[in-house]
Write a protein that holds these residues in place. Sequence first.
Motif, mmCIF file in Angstrom:
data_model
loop_
_atom_site.group_PDB
_atom_site.id
_atom_site.type_symbol
_atom_site.label_atom_id
_atom_site.label_comp_id
_atom_site.label_asym_id
_atom_site.label_seq_id
_atom_site.Cartn_x
_atom_site.Cartn_y
_atom_site.Cartn_z
ATOM 1 N N ASP A 123 -3.211 2.527 -20.333
ATOM 2 C CA ASP A 123 -3.055 1.289 -19.575
ATOM 3 C C ASP A 123 -2.148 1.519 -18.369
ATOM 4 O OD1 ASP A 123 -3.592 -1.714 -19.671
ATOM 5 O OD2 ASP A 123 -1.417 -1.667 -19.426
ATOM 6 N N HIS A 126 2.498 -1.985 -14.786
ATOM 7 C CA HIS A 126 2.861 -2.918 -13.704
ATOM 8 C C HIS A 126 1.743 -3.062 -12.670
ATOM 9 C CE1 HIS A 126 6.865 -2.895 -15.393
ATOM 10 N NE2 HIS A 126 7.016 -1.607 -15.155
ATOM 11 N N PHE A 127 0.513 -3.073 -13.124
ATOM 12 C CA PHE A 127 -0.589 -3.079 -12.175
ATOM 13 C C PHE A 127 -0.712 -4.416 -11.454
ATOM 14 C CE2 PHE A 127 -4.953 -2.617 -10.656
ATOM 15 C CZ PHE A 127 -4.889 -1.325 -10.173
ATOM 16 N N LYS A 128 -0.302 -5.482 -12.105
ATOM 17 C CA LYS A 128 -0.379 -6.803 -11.483
ATOM 18 C C LYS A 128 0.482 -6.860 -10.217
ATOM 19 C CE LYS A 128 -0.103 -11.721 -12.633
ATOM 20 N NZ LYS A 128 0.687 -12.139 -11.467
ATOM 21 N N ARG A 129 1.575 -6.125 -10.212
ATOM 22 C CA ARG A 129 2.452 -6.109 -9.042
ATOM 23 C C ARG A 129 1.713 -5.555 -7.816
ATOM 24 N NH1 ARG A 129 8.083 -3.480 -11.404
ATOM 25 N NH2 ARG A 129 8.508 -5.070 -13.001
ATOM 26 N N ASN A 131 -1.584 -5.595 -7.283
ATOM 27 C CA ASN A 131 -2.565 -6.596 -6.841
ATOM 28 C C ASN A 131 -1.891 -7.744 -6.110
ATOM 29 O OD1 ASN A 131 -4.937 -5.363 -7.770
ATOM 30 N ND2 ASN A 131 -4.716 -6.215 -9.820
ATOM 31 N N ASP A 132 -0.756 -8.202 -6.646
ATOM 32 C CA ASP A 132 -0.059 -9.334 -6.032
ATOM 33 C C ASP A 132 0.564 -8.953 -4.698
ATOM 34 O OD1 ASP A 132 -0.759 -10.833 -8.207
ATOM 35 O OD2 ASP A 132 1.199 -10.715 -9.195
ATOM 36 N N SER A 133 1.046 -7.721 -4.570
ATOM 37 C CA SER A 133 1.749 -7.299 -3.354
ATOM 38 C C SER A 133 0.807 -6.844 -2.256
ATOM 39 C CB SER A 133 2.724 -6.161 -3.683
ATOM 40 O OG SER A 133 3.690 -6.570 -4.631
ATOM 41 N N HIS A 136 -6.270 -7.151 -4.059
ATOM 42 C CA HIS A 136 -7.120 -6.521 -5.079
ATOM 43 C C HIS A 136 -7.877 -5.299 -4.556
ATOM 44 C CE1 HIS A 136 -6.605 -9.372 -8.400
ATOM 45 N NE2 HIS A 136 -6.463 -10.294 -7.462
ATOM 46 N N GLY A 139 -5.544 -2.642 -4.961
ATOM 47 C CA GLY A 139 -5.461 -2.395 -6.400
ATOM 48 C C GLY A 139 -6.620 -1.560 -6.900
ATOM 49 N N GLY A 165 -9.619 -4.352 -17.483
ATOM 50 C CA GLY A 165 -9.360 -4.350 -16.055
ATOM 51 C C GLY A 165 -8.660 -3.097 -15.585
ATOM 52 N N GLU A 166 -7.498 -2.797 -16.186
ATOM 53 C CA GLU A 166 -6.768 -1.578 -15.850
ATOM 54 C C GLU A 166 -6.498 -0.747 -17.103
ATOM 55 O OE1 GLU A 166 -3.893 -5.043 -16.173
ATOM 56 O OE2 GLU A 166 -5.605 -4.661 -14.898
#
Length: 253
Positions: A123, A126-129, A131-133, A136, A139, A165-166
């Motif tokens: 996995d 911190h993959f959401k960081r 995408n958010d920064s 996508h 990402g 997803g990741e």
Amino acid sequence: MKSIFLKSTFFTLACIAVTLPMVLGTIRLLGGTIDAAAYILPIICPLLMGFPSAFYSLWQREKLKRAHEDLSRAHAQLAAAHRRLSEKASRDEMTGMLNRENFFAALDGSRRKSDRGALLIIDADHFKRINDSFGHLTGDQALLQIASAISRGVRSGDILGRIGGEEFGAFLVGASADEAKLVAERIRAEVEKLSFQPDNERSVPLTVSIGGTSCPVEANVSELMRAADKRLYEAKARGRNLAIFNDGISEAA
């Protein structure tokens, strides 16, 4: 067409060569007179009837042969297209790895052939960081780099899939626990050393957490997933960028 003409001509001449002696011999046996007509009829009849019949038959045969070849070619092309579509349907569109359903199907099929192996769940941390920064699309670029690093870390013949997803799965065919720990650590290290610069300035670290388990003969896929997930959650809880396999642990240096 030239070949058909030559074959028809040969057939006609053969008919004349057979018919002419038969006609002349029959006339002699019956006491008849051999005149010009005795020669002309055995020649004219094959020319008027034999040649057209032979030409038409050979032409139809050639048409059927070509139609069969075209049909065989079309069948081969259709089969190849079907294989490509089946392969595409079984793969994750972005990474090219097996999709979730086909990964677990391949895992189950492989376990039926071998009583050894190991399952890794990988996995991205911190993959959401990301995408958010960065969005996508960025990402997705990071995910492709991670997928490539995972592919470099496994062995030839191992089975890879994108199962979330990741989140990725790796079934290490026939691997012992020690071999699986080495592969898990190699994957973790390959990801850690990636140089990802989404804005061409600062570098964003990419790491993964890995949970793994040996695959006992009696365990089903659901049980293996639960066991590997448990190790994965442990790796996350202990700070991420870890590869934990059963009771063994491989940490970042």
